[in-house]
Design a protein around this motif. Sequence first.
Motif, PDB file in Angstrom:
ATOM      1  N   TRP A 257       0.833  -1.201   0.000  1.00  0.00           N
ATOM      2  CA  TRP A 257       0.000   0.000   0.000  1.00  0.00           C
ATOM      3  C   TRP A 257       0.867   1.250   0.000  1.00  0.00           C
ATOM      4  N   GLN A 258       1.882   1.262   0.856  1.00  0.00           N
ATOM      5  CA  GLN A 258       2.729   2.449   0.936  1.00  0.00           C
ATOM      6  C   GLN A 258       3.473   2.685  -0.375  1.00  0.00           C
ATOM      7  N   HIS A 259       3.954   1.607  -0.985  1.00  0.00           N
ATOM      8  CA  HIS A 259       4.639   1.779  -2.279  1.00  0.00           C
ATOM      9  C   HIS A 259       3.690   2.362  -3.329  1.00  0.00           C
ATOM     10  N   LEU A 260       2.496   1.776  -3.454  1.00  0.00           N
ATOM     11  CA  LEU A 260       1.552   2.255  -4.474  1.00  0.00           C
ATOM     12  C   LEU A 260       1.080   3.673  -4.170  1.00  0.00           C
ATOM     13  N   PHE A 261       0.906   3.959  -2.874  1.00  0.00           N
ATOM     14  CA  PHE A 261       0.424   5.297  -2.524  1.00  0.00           C
ATOM     15  C   PHE A 261       1.497   6.351  -2.759  1.00  0.00           C
ATOM     16  N   TRP A 262       2.708   6.098  -2.285  1.00  0.00           N
ATOM     17  CA  TRP A 262       3.730   7.147  -2.375  1.00  0.00           C
ATOM     18  C   TRP A 262       4.338   7.285  -3.762  1.00  0.00           C
ATOM     19  N   ILE A 263       4.274   6.218  -4.573  1.00  0.00           N
ATOM     20  CA  ILE A 263       4.765   6.380  -5.949  1.00  0.00           C
ATOM     21  C   ILE A 263       3.830   7.315  -6.709  1.00  0.00           C
ATOM     22  N   PHE A 264       2.616   7.483  -6.168  1.00  0.00           N
ATOM     23  CA  PHE A 264       1.708   8.512  -6.672  1.00  0.00           C
ATOM     24  C   PHE A 264       1.902   9.831  -5.917  1.00  0.00           C
ATOM     25  N   ALA A 265       1.940   9.738  -4.600  1.00  0.00           N
ATOM     26  CA  ALA A 265       1.772  10.953  -3.795  1.00  0.00           C
ATOM     27  C   ALA A 265       3.001  11.850  -3.799  1.00  0.00           C
ATOM     28  N   HIS A 266       4.210  11.265  -3.929  1.00  0.00           N
ATOM     29  CA  HIS A 266       5.331  12.211  -3.936  1.00  0.00           C
ATOM     30  C   HIS A 266       5.460  12.962  -5.263  1.00  0.00           C
ATOM     31  N   PRO A 267       5.339  12.281  -6.407  1.00  0.00           N
ATOM     32  CA  PRO A 267       5.251  13.082  -7.643  1.00  0.00           C
ATOM     33  C   PRO A 267       4.097  14.081  -7.606  1.00  0.00           C
ATOM     34  N   TRP A 268       3.013  13.710  -6.915  1.00  0.00           N
ATOM     35  CA  TRP A 268       1.862  14.616  -6.826  1.00  0.00           C
ATOM     36  C   TRP A 268       2.248  15.916  -6.128  1.00  0.00           C
ATOM     37  N   GLY A 311      11.468   9.405  -8.462  1.00  0.00           N
ATOM     38  CA  GLY A 311      12.462   8.561  -7.790  1.00  0.00           C
ATOM     39  C   GLY A 311      12.588   8.831  -6.311  1.00  0.00           C
ATOM     40  N   VAL A 312      11.613   9.477  -5.709  1.00  0.00           N
ATOM     41  CA  VAL A 312      11.763   9.836  -4.291  1.00  0.00           C
ATOM     42  C   VAL A 312      10.638   9.312  -3.409  1.00  0.00           C
ATOM     43  N   TRP A 313       9.812   8.396  -3.958  1.00  0.00           N
ATOM     44  CA  TRP A 313       8.663   8.007  -3.134  1.00  0.00           C
ATOM     45  C   TRP A 313       9.081   7.293  -1.852  1.00  0.00           C
ATOM     46  N   VAL A 314      10.224   6.587  -1.879  1.00  0.00           N
ATOM     47  CA  VAL A 314      10.678   5.878  -0.678  1.00  0.00           C
ATOM     48  C   VAL A 314      11.129   6.858   0.404  1.00  0.00           C
ATOM     49  N   HIS A 315      11.322   8.112   0.007  1.00  0.00           N
ATOM     50  CA  HIS A 315      11.598   9.198   0.937  1.00  0.00           C
ATOM     51  C   HIS A 315      10.621   9.169   2.125  1.00  0.00           C
ATOM     52  N   HIS A 316       9.402   8.689   1.885  1.00  0.00           N
ATOM     53  CA  HIS A 316       8.377   8.637   2.941  1.00  0.00           C
ATOM     54  C   HIS A 316       8.394   7.314   3.695  1.00  0.00           C
ATOM     55  N   MET A 317       9.314   6.427   3.328  1.00  0.00           N
ATOM     56  CA  MET A 317       9.285   5.078   3.905  1.00  0.00           C
ATOM     57  C   MET A 317      10.614   4.708   4.545  1.00  0.00           C
ATOM     58  N   PHE A 318      11.428   5.719   4.875  1.00  0.00           N
ATOM     59  CA  PHE A 318      12.739   5.423   5.449  1.00  0.00           C
ATOM     60  C   PHE A 318      12.632   4.633   6.756  1.00  0.00           C
ATOM     61  N   ALA A 319      11.552   4.814   7.493  1.00  0.00           N
ATOM     62  CA  ALA A 319      11.433   4.176   8.813  1.00  0.00           C
ATOM     63  C   ALA A 319      10.704   2.830   8.763  1.00  0.00           C
ATOM     64  N   THR A 320      10.505   2.285   7.562  1.00  0.00           N
ATOM     65  CA  THR A 320       9.734   1.046   7.457  1.00  0.00           C
ATOM     66  C   THR A 320      10.605  -0.198   7.424  1.00  0.00           C
ATOM     67  N   PHE A 330      17.557   6.271  -2.521  1.00  0.00           N
ATOM     68  CA  PHE A 330      16.436   7.220  -2.481  1.00  0.00           C
ATOM     69  C   PHE A 330      16.777   8.459  -1.648  1.00  0.00           C
ATOM     70  N   SER A 331      17.669   8.304  -0.686  1.00  0.00           N
ATOM     71  CA  SER A 331      18.127   9.485   0.044  1.00  0.00           C
ATOM     72  C   SER A 331      18.909  10.403  -0.889  1.00  0.00           C
ATOM     73  N   GLY A 332      19.761   9.791  -1.739  1.00  0.00           N
ATOM     74  CA  GLY A 332      20.531  10.588  -2.690  1.00  0.00           C
ATOM     75  C   GLY A 332      19.632  11.346  -3.659  1.00  0.00           C
ATOM     76  N   VAL A 333      18.634  10.660  -4.198  1.00  0.00           N
ATOM     77  CA  VAL A 333      17.730  11.327  -5.138  1.00  0.00           C
ATOM     78  C   VAL A 333      16.957  12.437  -4.436  1.00  0.00           C
ATOM     79  N   SER A 334      16.534  12.186  -3.183  1.00  0.00           N
ATOM     80  CA  SER A 334      15.768  13.188  -2.441  1.00  0.00           C
ATOM     81  C   SER A 334      16.571  14.462  -2.224  1.00  0.00           C
ATOM     82  N   ILE A 335      17.869  14.319  -2.107  1.00  0.00           N
ATOM     83  CA  ILE A 335      18.726  15.491  -1.907  1.00  0.00           C
ATOM     84  C   ILE A 335      19.063  16.150  -3.249  1.00  0.00           C
ATOM     85  N   ILE A 336      19.317  15.335  -4.263  1.00  0.00           N
ATOM     86  CA  ILE A 336      19.670  15.873  -5.589  1.00  0.00           C
ATOM     87  C   ILE A 336      18.533  16.694  -6.184  1.00  0.00           C
ATOM     88  N   ILE A 337      17.296  16.355  -5.849  1.00  0.00           N
ATOM     89  CA  ILE A 337      16.162  17.063  -6.457  1.00  0.00           C
ATOM     90  C   ILE A 337      16.143  18.530  -6.052  1.00  0.00           C
TER      91      ILE A 337
END
Length: 651
Positions: A257-268, A311-320, A330-337
């Motif tokens: 669920w988290q993967h499907l949701f955040w692969i939508f929600a972070h680009p959103w 490429g940053v949806w896992v940014h929301h799932m670091f604690a999983t 994903f940390s690298g991409v989150s910073i590069i953006i």
Amino acid sequence: MTFERIPVTGTASPDYRQRLATIWETESGILGWFSSVDHKEIGIRYIVTAFVFLVLGGIEALIMRAQLARPNETLLTPEQYDQLFSMHGMTMIFLYAMPILSGFSNYLWPLLLGARDMAFPRVNALSYWLYVAAGIFMYTGFAMGAGPNDGWFNYVPYANKEFNPGLNMDFYALGMIFLGISTTVGSINFVVTFLRLRAPGMSINRVPIMIWGTLTASAANILVVPSVSLAFFMLWLDRNFGTHFFDVAAGGQPLLWQHLFWIFAHPWVYAIVLPAMGMVSDALPVFCRRPLVGYTAVVLSTLATMTLGFGVWVHHMFATGLPTLALSFFSGVSIIIAIPSAVAVFAWTLTIWLGRPVITTAFLFFASMIVLFVIGGVSGFMTGSVPVDWQLTDTYFVVAHIHYVLIGINLFPVMGALYFWFPKFTGKMLGEKLGMASFWTMFIGFNVAFLPMHLTGLLGMPRRVYTYPAHMGWDTLNMITTIGAFVLAIGVLLTFVNVLVSLRQGRAAGANPWDAPTLEWSVPSPPPPYNFAVLPTVASRHPLWEQRLGEGHGTSSLEEGLILDHARETIGTTALDSEPDVILKMPFDSPAPFVLTLGISAVFAGLLIPSRLWPLTAVGCLVTVAAILIWLWPERGLGQTVQPPSEEPAS
């Protein structure tokens, strides 16, 4: 539909303008109101409806802040608080932030591109009616005490039937699928409009940046909305038909669920800021009396931001508990953006620095957005680091970050855009005194509300709790935040008062009150039903500033152009160079999009409790099919029943 006829070039006589007005004008009365496909009417409706949802979401936020102003407050029960913060998040993100940008884009795109409407006017109307119906659907559940209650993301297993047995999650899952249909068809319309309806000569390096912002957001929507709609459908199946997509006991995967949701929600997140950034890029230079610095770099940064956003949806799932390699990537991409975002910030700052800024309310809203964007970007940089995120996740620091990003890059540019384009919408100027009062009240209230939240989060206050004990060190900070929230709300209210007063007593605007350079300012305010009497030919990026800038190859032609008055017509052009290649017939007004929305609404309402309301679903299906048949029924006016005789080329 293509007609084999060579379009005539000429100027617009009064008789010709009157004929065009007759062809394009929406019929008056209630039937005309429900049948209109005019992009300007639809754009205004989007804007007004989105502001209504902004008010609803704002009221929900103020009630929550009243609850959190003091420790051990009992204004709300835990269940009431859960539904309030969930509806607040959903309202602000799904029912306000994106639709308000769709409203501005719907109104402005054909005017900016030199077209007479969007590519698919009826689809445009359908997108709006579906958006309204989906909002009513979700708020109906909220009014019944069955609003979503697990946050705007509604993680499983909390959202499963076992832990959430009411209709709350069914309203949520079905409502979001419903809304996703609106978003998808609207996004397709924007992409096709960009590819086919740009004015002759408007090659892709002459397109206003607002167009690029909405285009990238629309392309992203087409890619990611299906993924999250699939997740909502799977959740609905789990809850109502015993499937086990997210049920661990039966081999399901809650993390899916988290993967499907955040692969939508972070680009959103980028989808709801890039169009707003585009509005700033086009409007801010007008007040600086010079073109934007680094047009090409800003366009490329817009495209890069959206691409990296995937490429940053896992940014929301670091604690999983994901593997270390995945966290590192994903940390690298989150910073590069942050790099492409910084390009836009440098471009705006240099434009102000090198220009001669005229300080107006609109300018202040646009310029302040740069400050808020930087603060939100810095906190985003921090949460992109895995060790820091592990400390800050699910604290009020994240709440502060998301509000600086979303309100800072959405609400403030939207307010600036309202002051900037209100004269074009209405023919009246908004009052500057009330505008200044609104801006400063909002700016101060916003920072008083959300800056202390960073400290509240660093002190460890978790988000989504309905109350907290005294003497945790959070009391004063929460009281300050609550005061700031109410001040911010007063600032927004001042702008609404300004709109109402100016509609009745505002100063007449004229066609181009800001001396702006783009095509929408070349037509009267408000624009006639047909937008452009003759379709313009563009020779530069700033058609109305060509004399002073000396840019382009040749001169744009705004008074003499293609004459198209055989029913509703506009010109179709090639995708890259914008060379005219076809005359496009546009559909007349029709109630079919509204009726189709009623049918789809009945289908979704019937799916809420399958054992009881299947007949309603069946009726909804019949209405839907009937509306589609009415929509697609061949029309002579579109050349779908009888091919008109070919005409002699103009001499």
